[in-house]
Structure formats: structure tokens, C-alpha cells
Design a protein around this motif. Structure first.
Motif, PDB file in Angstrom:
ATOM      1  N   MET A 242      12.076   4.470   9.282  1.00  0.00           N
ATOM      2  CA  MET A 242      11.995   3.003   9.129  1.00  0.00           C
ATOM      3  C   MET A 242      13.388   2.417   9.214  1.00  0.00           C
ATOM      4  SD  MET A 242       9.480   2.295   5.911  1.00  0.00           S
ATOM      5  CE  MET A 242       9.504   0.519   5.805  1.00  0.00           C
ATOM      6  N   ILE A 243      13.475   1.174   9.629  1.00  0.00           N
ATOM      7  CA  ILE A 243      14.772   0.494   9.657  1.00  0.00           C
ATOM      8  C   ILE A 243      14.568  -0.982   9.365  1.00  0.00           C
ATOM      9  CG2 ILE A 243      14.542   0.694  12.201  1.00  0.00           C
ATOM     10  CD1 ILE A 243      17.547   0.041  12.265  1.00  0.00           C
TER      11      ILE A 243
ATOM     12  N   LYS B 284       1.883  -6.367  -6.664  1.00  0.00           N
ATOM     13  CA  LYS B 284       2.378  -5.963  -7.998  1.00  0.00           C
ATOM     14  C   LYS B 284       3.315  -4.752  -7.910  1.00  0.00           C
ATOM     15  CE  LYS B 284      -1.395  -7.786 -10.692  1.00  0.00           C
ATOM     16  NZ  LYS B 284      -2.792  -7.450 -10.940  1.00  0.00           N
ATOM     17  N   ILE B 285       3.593  -4.316  -6.700  1.00  0.00           N
ATOM     18  CA  ILE B 285       4.373  -3.073  -6.551  1.00  0.00           C
ATOM     19  C   ILE B 285       5.786  -3.394  -6.067  1.00  0.00           C
ATOM     20  CG2 ILE B 285       4.500  -0.928  -5.180  1.00  0.00           C
ATOM     21  CD1 ILE B 285       1.253  -1.301  -5.519  1.00  0.00           C
ATOM     22  N   PRO B 286       6.801  -2.784  -6.715  1.00  0.00           N
ATOM     23  CA  PRO B 286       8.171  -3.029  -6.237  1.00  0.00           C
ATOM     24  C   PRO B 286       8.394  -2.374  -4.867  1.00  0.00           C
ATOM     25  CG  PRO B 286       8.174  -1.526  -8.126  1.00  0.00           C
ATOM     26  CD  PRO B 286       6.753  -1.914  -7.900  1.00  0.00           C
ATOM     27  N   VAL B 287       8.422  -3.186  -3.827  1.00  0.00           N
ATOM     28  CA  VAL B 287       8.558  -2.658  -2.466  1.00  0.00           C
ATOM     29  C   VAL B 287      10.033  -2.698  -2.075  1.00  0.00           C
ATOM     30  CG1 VAL B 287       7.951  -3.034  -0.050  1.00  0.00           C
ATOM     31  CG2 VAL B 287       6.235  -3.389  -1.828  1.00  0.00           C
ATOM     32  N   ARG B 288      10.552  -1.581  -1.586  1.00  0.00           N
ATOM     33  CA  ARG B 288      11.981  -1.470  -1.261  1.00  0.00           C
ATOM     34  C   ARG B 288      12.271  -1.951   0.164  1.00  0.00           C
ATOM     35  NH1 ARG B 288      16.096  -1.105   0.436  1.00  0.00           N
ATOM     36  NH2 ARG B 288      17.827   0.332   0.157  1.00  0.00           N
ATOM     37  N   MET B 289      11.357  -1.663   1.092  1.00  0.00           N
ATOM     38  CA  MET B 289      11.518  -2.102   2.488  1.00  0.00           C
ATOM     39  C   MET B 289      10.144  -2.407   3.072  1.00  0.00           C
ATOM     40  SD  MET B 289      14.063   0.798   4.064  1.00  0.00           S
ATOM     41  CE  MET B 289      13.997   0.459   5.798  1.00  0.00           C
TER      42      MET B 289
ATOM     43  N   PHE C 285       5.409   0.104   4.249  1.00  0.00           N
ATOM     44  CA  PHE C 285       6.083  -0.288   3.012  1.00  0.00           C
ATOM     45  C   PHE C 285       6.815   0.933   2.474  1.00  0.00           C
ATOM     46  CE2 PHE C 285       2.149  -2.790   3.242  1.00  0.00           C
ATOM     47  CZ  PHE C 285       2.658  -4.086   3.183  1.00  0.00           C
ATOM     48  N   LEU C 286       8.043   0.742   2.043  1.00  0.00           N
ATOM     49  CA  LEU C 286       8.752   1.835   1.376  1.00  0.00           C
ATOM     50  C   LEU C 286       8.677   1.577  -0.122  1.00  0.00           C
ATOM     51  CD1 LEU C 286      10.555   4.385   1.886  1.00  0.00           C
ATOM     52  CD2 LEU C 286      12.502   2.884   1.468  1.00  0.00           C
TER      53      LEU C 286
END
Ligand code: ADP
Ligand code: ASP
Ligand code: MG
Length: 442
Positions: free
Chosen positions: A340-341, A403-408, A420-421
């Protein structure tokens, strides 16, 4: 001609071997090319033997070999009905176990020996099934995958070689109804025994099906096709009846274990449909993978584990050209591929699934800015017809993970995927939330 691949559980017991032999016995005038995995658990035992040998623990390795031998001798007693074939099979297997024991004395155990050991699982299962078919009076023969499948100098399957070698061996062995070969194993460019990575039997089947331009490639396993989410993690998943090649390729690459990560590519290029079928329920429809796109449908979700995220921030990136090239070159030099980028004006985040060169990569990236590494991440990938014209589809996927902390987030790389990362610890609830929002029929 059809190519049919049967995985480890499908040939996991003598009973299963007998059952699958019925499935691949063709109608009068037809031929099948059968690719078999090792009996389930065998490759893991061979890995265990190799691990002991790397640590110079011949005693540990010997005890695993003994257990395995006992199991196989029991299988011989159960699988064959005639003394002739019991003798043939047990003599063959005894030679195999003697060969495995010859590695107990090896002083410098290396990856070369390990690959030879890992190859024996498929060699044993294919010989056992071929003997069974011959005992049943079937016109069946075994072609060694070590003669058919080769990788090139980059470790990639050499398609021209596979095509020429397979056509040649078939021509040299006419008049058989069933051709059996081993999945997973091959030779590398140096002619040494190698393999196509764990789960690689699917890849063998797709490479041979593509090489021979067969009518269909069938992957027979222990579940009724590709499910719309990972059945090992989420309850109430359902089989997907049809997938476009690209959708199946994305799901396989992003963690749907039912398919080897890169096995769809050769089938897609050759235009040969792939069908996923269940050996426990042979008449169930399974999943057909072909060139048809079902417009406006989200098909499935998958997750890829053991992901590392690397973020590089640099004020030098501001208005500069050539920055991304320099970053990517570092990954290229270290033969590490990026999944992913995401970029912004002053930073770029990428993910990798191979950490073996991470220290070197981070060291070089530091020349260009501040580097932050996050381990234990997971890519969750939503697959379907996600073209931008399908307004609102990406919103539905994003709403599911609210509700989820998504990083990327990555969307738009292809028309078939939004990724989703998330942290590995959030994988289960992310998959569950996506199933509830995207596939819940209530
Ligand atoms: P084989 O030994 O036949 O190659 P695998 O164990 O490699 O079988 O693959 C089949 C398994 O893949 C299933 O039993 C299931 O647990 C797992 N799996 C993971 N994701 C999916 C999915 N999306 N659909 C179906 N099966 C999946
Ligand atoms: N036997 C190999 C493995 O367990 C290859 C395969 O089953 O596809 O990984
Ligand atoms: Mg598999």
C-alpha cells in the motif's frame, strides 16, 4: 483437458484419497491433469525436521521422521487392497524415509537441503495416489513436476519452459486418461529442487492450466468456494458464486488463504477460467473466476497479516520532483515489494510484508527525512466493482470501519479494491464490522 488440483485435506487420509480419485476419473474419451498437494500436516512435519537439522538436532529430526513413517505405513495398509500394490507402495515409501534419514548426518544443513526435504511430501502423496489408480485399473501415470516446472533467475515461474516441457512430456506419454503431478515443487534456474512457497500447489495448477490453455482450472479444497469474508475469523460467511479475475487476484494476494497469493495471474493472462470446488461436497456449485464483471457489487473482504508500515516525512518533498523515485529505489535495491502507499505533500507512507531488509531500508530512508516504523499491522481489503462511477460504495466501506483507528486508506489503485491498514489487534472487529455493513441481508 481439465486441470484439477487437490489440496492437503483433500488427500489427507487414505479414505480421502479414494474419494478424490473418483472425482478425477474422467468420462470416456476425456483426459484430466491432476495436481496434488502433500497429505495435510506433512509439509509442516518436513518443516519441523528441517528446523531441527538447522539446529544440528538430529535426534529431534529423527523422532519426527519416525512418527511420519509410522503414519504413512498405516496409510499403505488402509489404501491398497492387493499385496502387489501394498508392496510397491511400502517399498517406495521406505526408500523415501531412508532418503530423509540420510540428511540426519548432513553437517552444513542449508536452504538447499531444506527444499529437497520439503519436496518429499508431494512426491509421496502423488506416488501413493498413482499406485491406487493403477491398482483400480485406471490408465494413470505420474509426470514429475521437477521436469515440468522451473523458475527463472528472478525466482519467477518460467512460463515458456513450463509450456514446452509439459507439452513434450504429454506427447511422450500418450494414451493415458489421468496425468498426475506434484503441486508446489519445481526446479530453480540452477536446476536445484525448489518450491513455489507455501500453498504453492494452486500456483502449479494455474501455471499448467495456463500453459496448456485448458478448458478450466479446478481448485478442489475443503470449503464450498471463496467466501465473502475469512471463515476462520468471522461467523456466517457465505460463498461467492462468481468473481472477476482481478477481484480473485486481489483477494488471494490480500490474504484469502483458499488461493495462493499469485496463482490467479497466469490463468487471467491465458483467459482460462478457475473454479473453486469442495471435495467434501463435489456437486456444490463453488466459485467461478472468469472475465465477467458483475457491475456495482461488493464481493468479499480479506485480510493480510504481518504488515509493517513505514512513514517518511520530509520538508524536502515539498514541491520537489524525484523524491518518490528515490524512496522507491531503496525498496527496489533491497528486493522488498510495497503493498500500500499513501502520499501527502510532505510525507509518504508505505507498507511491506517482508521485514528481512528493514534495518537497511530504514537506514537509507533516514537520508531523506524522519522515518517512523509501525509493526504488527494488517491490511484489510474490500473487493468488488469499486469503480469511481459507483457513487457511495467507498463510503459504505468507510462507514463500516468508523469505530476503528485506521492508519492508512488506499482507494483508486484499481477499480476493484479499497484497503484499510489497521493494527493487527483490530483485525477481527474490522472484518466483522465490514461483514455486518456490507453483507448483512436484514
Ligand atoms: P488446501 O489445503 O486445499 O490448499 P487451504 O487450507 O490452503 O486448502 O485453503 C482452504 C482454507 O482457506 C479454508 O478451509 C478456509 O479456512 C480458508 N479461507 C480463508 N479465507 C477464505 C475465504 N475468503 N473463502 C474460503 N476459504 C477461506
Ligand atoms: N504442501 C505445500 C504446503 O503445505 C503446498 C500446498 O499444499 O499447496 O504449503
Ligand atoms: Mg492451499
Amino acid at each position: 483437458m481439465k486441470v484439477m488440483k487437490f489440496g492437503g485435506t483433500s488427500v489427507g487420509t487414505p479414505q480421502r484419497m479414494r474419494e478424490v480419485a473418483k472425482i478425477f476419473s474422467p468420462q470416456e474419451g476425456e483426459q484430466t491433469f491432476v495436481v496434488l498437494s502433500a497429505m495435510s500436516g506433512t509439509t509442516n512435519s518436513l518443516v519441523e525436521i528441517s528446523d531441527y537439522l538447522y539446529k544440528n538436532n538430529a535426534e529431534g529430526a529423527s523422532s519426527v521422521i519416525n512418527q511420519l513413517e509410522q503414519k504413512y505405513m498405516q496409510h499403505v495398509a488402509e489404501l491398497y487392497t492387493t499385496e502387489e500394490f501394498r508392496t510397491k507402495a511400502s517399498e517406495f515409501l521406505q526408500k523415501e524415509f531412508m532418503y530423509l534419514r540420510s540428511f540426519l548426518k548432513a553437517s552444513n544443513f542449508s536452504a538447499t537441503e531444506e527444499k529437497i526435504i520439503l519436496a518429499q511430501g508431494e512426491i509421496m502423496s502423488t506416488n501413493m495416489v498413482t499406485f491406487h489408480l493403477q491398482e483400480e485399473g485406471k490408465k494413470a501415470t505420474l509426470l514429475s513436476a521437477l521436469d515440468l516446472v522451473r523458475t527463472d533467475e528472478n525466482g519467477e515461474p518460467d512460463l515458456n519452459f513450463i509450456r514446452e516441457a509439459t507439452v513434450k512430456r504429454l506427447r511422450e506419454n500418450p494414451n493415458f486418461d489421468i496425468y498426475i503431478t506434484q503441486g508446489f515443487i519445481c526446479r530453480n534456474v540452477k536446476g536445484e529442487i525448489d518450491n513455489l512457497q507455501r500453498g504453492g500447489s494452486d500456483y502449479t495448477a494455474c501455471l499448467i492450466g495456463a500453459a496448456l490453455q485448458t478448458d478450466e482450472i479446478q481448485i478442489w479444497t475443503d470449503i464450498d468456494g471463496m467466501h465473502n469474508n475469512d471463515p476462520r475469523v468471522v461467523e456466517h460467511t457465505e460463498p461467492v458464486r462468481q468473481l472477476y479475475f482481478e477481484e480473485a487476484a486481489e483477494l488471494a494476494y490480500f490474504g484469502a488463504k483458499i488461493l495462493h497469493p499469485t496463482c490467479i495471474q497466469p490463468a487471467k493472462f491465458a483467459g482460462v477460467p478457475v473454479r473453486l470446488l469442495n471435495t467434501m461436497d463435489p456437486t456444490a456449485p463453488g466459485t467461478l473466476i472468469n472475465n465477467d464483471i458483475q457491475r456495482g457489487t461488493i464481493k468479499a473482504v480479506a485480510a493480510k497479516d504481518n504488515i509493517t508500515c513505514i512513514q517518511i516525512q520530509s520538508s524536502r518533498m515539498l514541491l520537489a520532483y524525484g523524491f518518490l523515485r528515490k524512496v522507491f529505489e531503496i525498496f527496489e535495491q533491497h528486493k522488498t515489494s510495497i503493498d500500500m502507499i499513501c502520499t501527502s505533500e510532505v510525507g509518504v507512507s508505505v507498507t511491506i510484508d517482508n521485514r528481512s531488509r528493514l534495518p537497511e531500508i530504514v537506514g537509507e530512508l533516514r537520508k531523506y527525512g524522519t522515518v517512523q516504523v509501525d509493526n504488527d499491522m494488517c491490511i484489510v481489503c474490500v473487493v468488488g466493482d469499486l469503480a469511481s462511477g459507483n457513487v457511495g460504495f467507498e463510503t459504505r466501506a468507510c462507514m463500516a470501519v468508523k469505530k476503528i483507528p485506521v492508519r492508512m486508506i488506499s482507494y483508486g489503485g484499481t477499480n476493484y479494491n479499497i484497503s484499510f491498514l489497521v493494527k493487527a489487534e483490530d483485525k477481527k472487529r474490522t472484518l466483522q464490522a465490514l461483514s455486518e455493513t456490507l453483507f448483512n441481508k436484514d
